[in-house]
Design a protein around this motif. Structure first.
Motif, PDB file in Angstrom:
ATOM      1  N   TYR A 129       2.521  -6.261  11.386  1.00 36.35           N
ATOM      2  CA  TYR A 129       1.962  -5.149  12.344  1.00 36.35           C
ATOM      3  C   TYR A 129       1.987  -3.812  11.603  1.00 36.35           C
ATOM      4  O   TYR A 129       0.943  -3.111  11.844  1.00 36.35           O
ATOM      5  CB  TYR A 129       3.213  -5.111  13.221  1.00 36.35           C
ATOM      6  N   HIS A 130       2.753  -3.592  10.481  1.00 40.90           N
ATOM      7  CA  HIS A 130       2.658  -2.057   9.884  1.00 40.90           C
ATOM      8  C   HIS A 130       1.277  -2.096   9.180  1.00 40.90           C
ATOM      9  O   HIS A 130       0.517  -1.037   9.077  1.00 40.90           O
ATOM     10  CB  HIS A 130       3.859  -1.984   9.055  1.00 40.90           C
ATOM     11  N   LEU A 131       0.725  -3.422   8.377  1.00 43.46           N
ATOM     12  CA  LEU A 131      -0.377  -3.209   7.647  1.00 43.46           C
ATOM     13  C   LEU A 131      -1.713  -3.069   8.427  1.00 43.46           C
ATOM     14  O   LEU A 131      -2.577  -2.554   7.804  1.00 43.46           O
ATOM     15  CB  LEU A 131      -0.362  -4.878   7.050  1.00 43.46           C
ATOM     16  N   ARG A 132      -1.617  -3.319   9.738  1.00 42.65           N
ATOM     17  CA  ARG A 132      -2.757  -3.003  10.610  1.00 42.65           C
ATOM     18  C   ARG A 132      -3.094  -1.412  10.753  1.00 42.65           C
ATOM     19  O   ARG A 132      -4.050  -0.852  10.883  1.00 42.65           O
ATOM     20  CB  ARG A 132      -2.704  -3.389  11.992  1.00 42.65           C
ATOM     21  N   ILE A 133      -1.962  -0.473  10.295  1.00 35.53           N
ATOM     22  CA  ILE A 133      -2.227   0.896  10.461  1.00 35.53           C
ATOM     23  C   ILE A 133      -3.123   1.121   9.049  1.00 35.53           C
ATOM     24  O   ILE A 133      -3.885   2.047   9.091  1.00 35.53           O
ATOM     25  CB  ILE A 133      -0.849   1.519  10.128  1.00 35.53           C
ATOM     26  N   HIS A 134      -2.947   0.609   8.036  1.00 34.49           N
ATOM     27  CA  HIS A 134      -3.522   0.977   6.625  1.00 34.49           C
ATOM     28  C   HIS A 134      -5.035   0.139   6.955  1.00 34.49           C
ATOM     29  O   HIS A 134      -5.996   0.701   6.448  1.00 34.49           O
ATOM     30  CB  HIS A 134      -3.006   0.204   5.536  1.00 34.49           C
ATOM     31  N   THR A 135      -5.237  -1.037   7.718  1.00 30.23           N
ATOM     32  CA  THR A 135      -6.414  -2.035   7.474  1.00 30.23           C
ATOM     33  C   THR A 135      -7.312  -1.631   8.776  1.00 30.23           C
ATOM     34  O   THR A 135      -8.677  -1.286   8.621  1.00 30.23           O
ATOM     35  CB  THR A 135      -6.109  -3.285   7.676  1.00 30.23           C
TER      36      THR A 135
ATOM     37  N   GLN B  29       0.703  -1.231   0.042  1.00 29.68           N
ATOM     38  CA  GLN B  29      -0.124  -0.045   0.030  1.00 29.68           C
ATOM     39  C   GLN B  29       0.975   1.264  -0.014  1.00 29.68           C
ATOM     40  O   GLN B  29       0.214   2.159  -0.612  1.00 29.68           O
ATOM     41  CB  GLN B  29      -0.999  -0.071   1.307  1.00 29.68           C
ATOM     42  N   CYS B  30       2.217   1.308   0.659  1.00 32.21           N
ATOM     43  CA  CYS B  30       2.872   2.353   0.394  1.00 32.21           C
ATOM     44  C   CYS B  30       4.268   2.407   0.329  1.00 32.21           C
ATOM     45  O   CYS B  30       5.059   3.137   0.436  1.00 32.21           O
ATOM     46  CB  CYS B  30       2.912   3.066   2.205  1.00 32.21           C
ATOM     47  N   ASP B  31       4.596   0.971  -0.178  1.00 31.27           N
ATOM     48  CA  ASP B  31       5.936   0.599  -0.592  1.00 31.27           C
ATOM     49  C   ASP B  31       7.287   0.555   0.363  1.00 31.27           C
ATOM     50  O   ASP B  31       8.258   0.665   0.185  1.00 31.27           O
ATOM     51  CB  ASP B  31       6.280   1.548  -1.880  1.00 31.27           C
ATOM     52  N   LYS B  32       6.626   0.833   1.469  1.00 30.52           N
ATOM     53  CA  LYS B  32       7.715   0.780   2.668  1.00 30.52           C
ATOM     54  C   LYS B  32       7.944  -0.720   2.936  1.00 30.52           C
ATOM     55  O   LYS B  32       7.517  -1.683   2.821  1.00 30.52           O
ATOM     56  CB  LYS B  32       6.869   1.193   4.026  1.00 30.52           C
ATOM     57  N   CYS B  33       9.353  -0.812   3.233  1.00 25.13           N
ATOM     58  CA  CYS B  33       9.883  -2.212   3.326  1.00 25.13           C
ATOM     59  C   CYS B  33      10.575  -2.330   4.827  1.00 25.13           C
ATOM     60  O   CYS B  33      10.982  -1.464   5.548  1.00 25.13           O
ATOM     61  CB  CYS B  33      11.185  -2.316   2.318  1.00 25.13           C
ATOM     62  N   PHE B  34      10.313  -3.661   5.029  1.00 23.02           N
ATOM     63  CA  PHE B  34      10.800  -4.006   6.562  1.00 23.02           C
ATOM     64  C   PHE B  34      11.756  -5.218   6.501  1.00 23.02           C
ATOM     65  O   PHE B  34      11.769  -6.036   5.415  1.00 23.02           O
ATOM     66  CB  PHE B  34       9.540  -4.444   7.138  1.00 23.02           C
TER      67      PHE B  34
ATOM     68  N   GLY C 126      13.713   1.194  10.695  1.00 23.49           N
ATOM     69  CA  GLY C 126      13.447   2.320   9.863  1.00 23.49           C
ATOM     70  C   GLY C 126      11.883   2.578   9.815  1.00 23.49           C
ATOM     71  O   GLY C 126      11.330   3.372   9.005  1.00 23.49           O
ATOM     72  N   GLU C 127      11.132   1.935  10.897  1.00 20.55           N
ATOM     73  CA  GLU C 127       9.825   2.049  10.708  1.00 20.55           C
ATOM     74  C   GLU C 127       9.433   3.546  11.190  1.00 20.55           C
ATOM     75  O   GLU C 127       9.781   3.899  12.198  1.00 20.55           O
ATOM     76  CB  GLU C 127       9.045   1.076  11.576  1.00 20.55           C
ATOM     77  N   LYS C 128       8.682   4.161  10.456  1.00 24.25           N
ATOM     78  CA  LYS C 128       7.849   5.305  10.743  1.00 24.25           C
ATOM     79  C   LYS C 128       6.448   5.445  10.276  1.00 24.25           C
ATOM     80  O   LYS C 128       5.974   5.862   9.177  1.00 24.25           O
ATOM     81  CB  LYS C 128       8.565   6.735  10.306  1.00 24.25           C
ATOM     82  N   ALA C 129       5.712   4.710  11.367  1.00 26.24           N
ATOM     83  CA  ALA C 129       4.317   4.372  10.963  1.00 26.24           C
ATOM     84  C   ALA C 129       3.066   5.391  11.187  1.00 26.24           C
ATOM     85  O   ALA C 129       2.053   5.050  10.605  1.00 26.24           O
ATOM     86  CB  ALA C 129       3.894   3.244  11.786  1.00 26.24           C
ATOM     87  N   HIS C 130       3.571   6.547  11.453  1.00 28.90           N
ATOM     88  CA  HIS C 130       2.567   7.471  12.009  1.00 28.90           C
ATOM     89  C   HIS C 130       2.978   8.594  11.019  1.00 28.90           C
ATOM     90  O   HIS C 130       3.898   9.568  11.296  1.00 28.90           O
ATOM     91  CB  HIS C 130       2.751   7.941  13.279  1.00 28.90           C
TER      92      HIS C 130
END
Length: 452
Positions: free
Chosen positions: A178-184, A165-170, A299-303
C-alpha cells in the motif's frame, strides 16, 4: 475405441476403489502414496524443496514453483476487466469477484455473503466466539492466525518489509504494498460506475456505496442517478458556504451539515466505540479513527511535506501543517477576530467565549472544552504514561512533557535571558530566573525574613 474404453474404465475404477492409503497421524485416507506422502508433511513439518535465491523452504514442488515467480516477476494470469496481473490462478479468481460482485459463500447464522471460503470460516468464529490462536508472549487470543502473527510483531518489534525507495520499514507486506503506491502514484482499483480510481479496496468499497444504494436497469437510469449523485454531493458541499446545518443532535442541539457527521458526533454522548484495534484492544468510535490509531503501531507516516520533509500519518494532518508554511489562516472567530488554520482549532477556541465544556471526566466529573484535554486529564486517574524516553526510559503523560525532557539529553536550551544570556530548557525556569534581575525575588526574600 479400445484405448478410449480402457481409459474410461481406469478412470471409473479410480473413483470406485477404496482409498487404501491412510494417514497414521489423523486417519485421513488417500488414493495414492504420493498424495499421502505430501499430506504427511503437514504433520511432520518437513519442507524438502528449497529456493536457491532466498533459502525459503516448501512442502511441495508446486509451491516452490509458484514462489519462484516472486523472484522472476512472472505474473502469467491477467484480469480481462482491468489488466491486473497475478502469480497464481486462485488470486486472479478471487480478484475477478471484485468486478462481478459475486459472493458465493453464505453464513448459515446471519446469511452474510463472502467472496472467499476462508473469509466465511473466520466470520463464523464471530458467532461461535472461538479464538483458537494464542500469543505465547502475553496469552491474548485471536480468531485468525494472521492477526496473531501481526500481534506478535508488537512484542518482537520486527519490521521485515522495507521500502526500496525511502528505506521505511513495515511489519506486514500488505502495508509495504500500500505504501509503495504513494511513490508510484498507482491507483489500481477502479469504480465500475464512474471510473474513479483508488489506491485501496477499502477506498473503492466506501465510494461504491454511493452508487449501489440504487439498482440500475438501464444505462439511462445509471447516468441519471450519477447526475443526481453529483447534484446531491454539490448540494451538501454548498452548506459549507451557506452555513446551513439541517441535522441537529438531540443531546446537545449541536448542528451538522450531513447526517454522517451527526451520527459520528452522537457516539460522543452514547460512549459507543464499535471499532476495536486488533493490536492493543483499544476501542474507537469510528473506522477512520481506528485506521489513524493503527498507524501508531505500524509507524506509518506516508504523507510527507515537500517544503520541510516532515512526515504525517494522515493527509489532513499534512494539510494543516502546510498552512504553517503558507501562513494561511482561513478560519476566523466572529467574536474576537482571531484566525486559525483549521476548523477544529476554531471550534475549540469558540468555547472560550461560550464557556462550553462538552467533554466530561467519568471519574471526577471535571469538564473540558477539548477532547484532548480530557484524554490528558484521564491519565491522572489511570496513571498511564504512554510517552517514553528512548534514552533513559523515563515516561510521561503528555508528548509535550517528553519533548521538554528530551532537551536534557540533547542539551538544547531554547530560552535565553536577555539580561545575562543564561539559557534554560523551559520557559518557566527563565521566568523565575528573570525575577533576580527585576529585584522582585530579593524583595520577596526580605519580606520572608521579616515575617520570620
Amino acid at each position: 475405441m479400445q484405448t478410449t474404453a480402457t481409459t474410461f474404465n481406469s478412470h471409473n475404477k479410480s473413483f470406485s476403489e477404496n482409498k487404501l492409503h491412510v494417514c497414521k497421524h489423523c486417519g485421513k485416507s488417500f488414493r495414492t502414496k504420493c498424495h499421502l506422502r505430501r499430506h504427511t508433511r503437514v504433520h511432520t513439518g518437513e519442507k524438502p524443496y528449497v529456493c536457491d535465491l532466498c533459502g525459503k523452504c516448501f512442502a511441495s514442488s508446486g509451491n516452490l514453483r509458484i514462489h519462484m515467480r516472486i523472484h522472476t516477476g512472472m505474473k502469467p494470469y491477467t484480469c480481462k476487466f482491468c489488466g491486473m496481473r497475478f502469480t497464481i490462478n486462485n488470486n486472479l479468481k478471487r480478484h475477478i469477484l471484485t468486478h462481478t460482485g459475486e459472493k458465493p459463500f453464505t453464513c448459515k447464522h446471519c446469511e452474510k455473503c463472502f467472496r472467499q471460503g476462508g473469509n466465511l470460516k473466520r466470520h463464523i468464529l464471530s458467532h461461535t466466539g472461538e479464538k483458537p490462536f494464542t500469543c505465547k508472549h502475553c496469552g491474548k487470543y485471536f480468531t485468525k492466525n494472521d492477526s496473531l502473527k501481526k500481534h506478535i510483531l508488537n512484542h518482537t518489534g520486527e519490521k521485515p518489509y522495507a521500502c526500496t525507495q525511502c528505506d521505511k520499514c513495515f511489519k506486514m507486506s500488505s502495508q509495504l504494498k500500500y505504501h509503495l503506491r504513494i511513490h508510484t502514484g498507482m491507483k489500481p482499483y477502479v469504480c465500475q460506475y464512474c471510473e474513479k480510481c483508488f489506491t485501496s479496496t477499502g477506498g473503492l468499497k466506501k465510494h461504491t456505496r454511493i452508487h449501489t444504494k440504487w439498482k440500475f436497469k438501464t444505462t439511462h437510469e445509471k447516468n441519471l442517478m450519477l447526475a443526481i449523485c453529483v447534484e446531491n454531493f454539490l448540494w451538501e458541499h454548498m452548506r459549507i458556504h451557506t452555513g446551513m446545518k439541517p441535522y441537529t443532535c438531540k443531546f446537545c442541539e449541536k448542528s451538522f451539515t450531513s447526517n454522517g457527521h451527526l451520527k459520528r458526533h452522537i457516539l460522543i454522548h452514547t460512549g459507543e466505540k464499535p471499532f476495536t484495534c486488533e493490536h492493543c484492544g483499544k476501542c474507537l468510535a469510528s473506522n477512520w479513527s481506528l485506521k489513524r490509531h493503527i498507524r501508531i503501531h505500524t509507524g506509518e507516516k506516508a504523507h510527507a511535506c515537500e517544503q520541510c520533509g516532515k512526515c504525517f500519518a494522515g493527509s489532513n494532518d499534512l494539510k494543516s501543517h502546510l498552512q504553517i508554511h503558507t501562513g494561511n489562516k482561513s478560519y476566523r472567530c466572529k467574536t474576537c477576530g482571531k484566525r486559525f488554520t483549521t476548523s477544529g482549532c476554531l471550534s475549540t477556541h469558540i468555547r472560550i467565549h461560550t464557556g462550553e465544556k462538552p467533554f466530561t471526566c467519568k471519574c471526577c466529573g471535571k469538564c473540558f472544552a477539548a477532547s484532548g484535554g480530557l484524554k490528558r486529564h484521564i491519565r491522572i486517574h489511570t496513571g498511564e504514561k504512554p510517552y517514553a524516553c528512548e534514552q533513559c526510559e523515563k515516561c510521561f503523560g503528555t508528548s509535550s512533557g517528553l519533548k521538554v525532557h528530551m532537551r536534557i539529553h540533547d542539551g538544547i536550551k531554547p530560552f535565553t535571558c536577555e539580561h545575562c544570556k543564561k539559557c534554560f530548557t523551559q520557559m518557566g525556569n527563565l521566568k523565575r530566573h528573570t525575577l533576580i534581575h527585576s529585584g522582585i525575588q530579593k524583595n520577596l526574600m526580605a519580606v520572608n525574613i521579616n515575617v520570620q
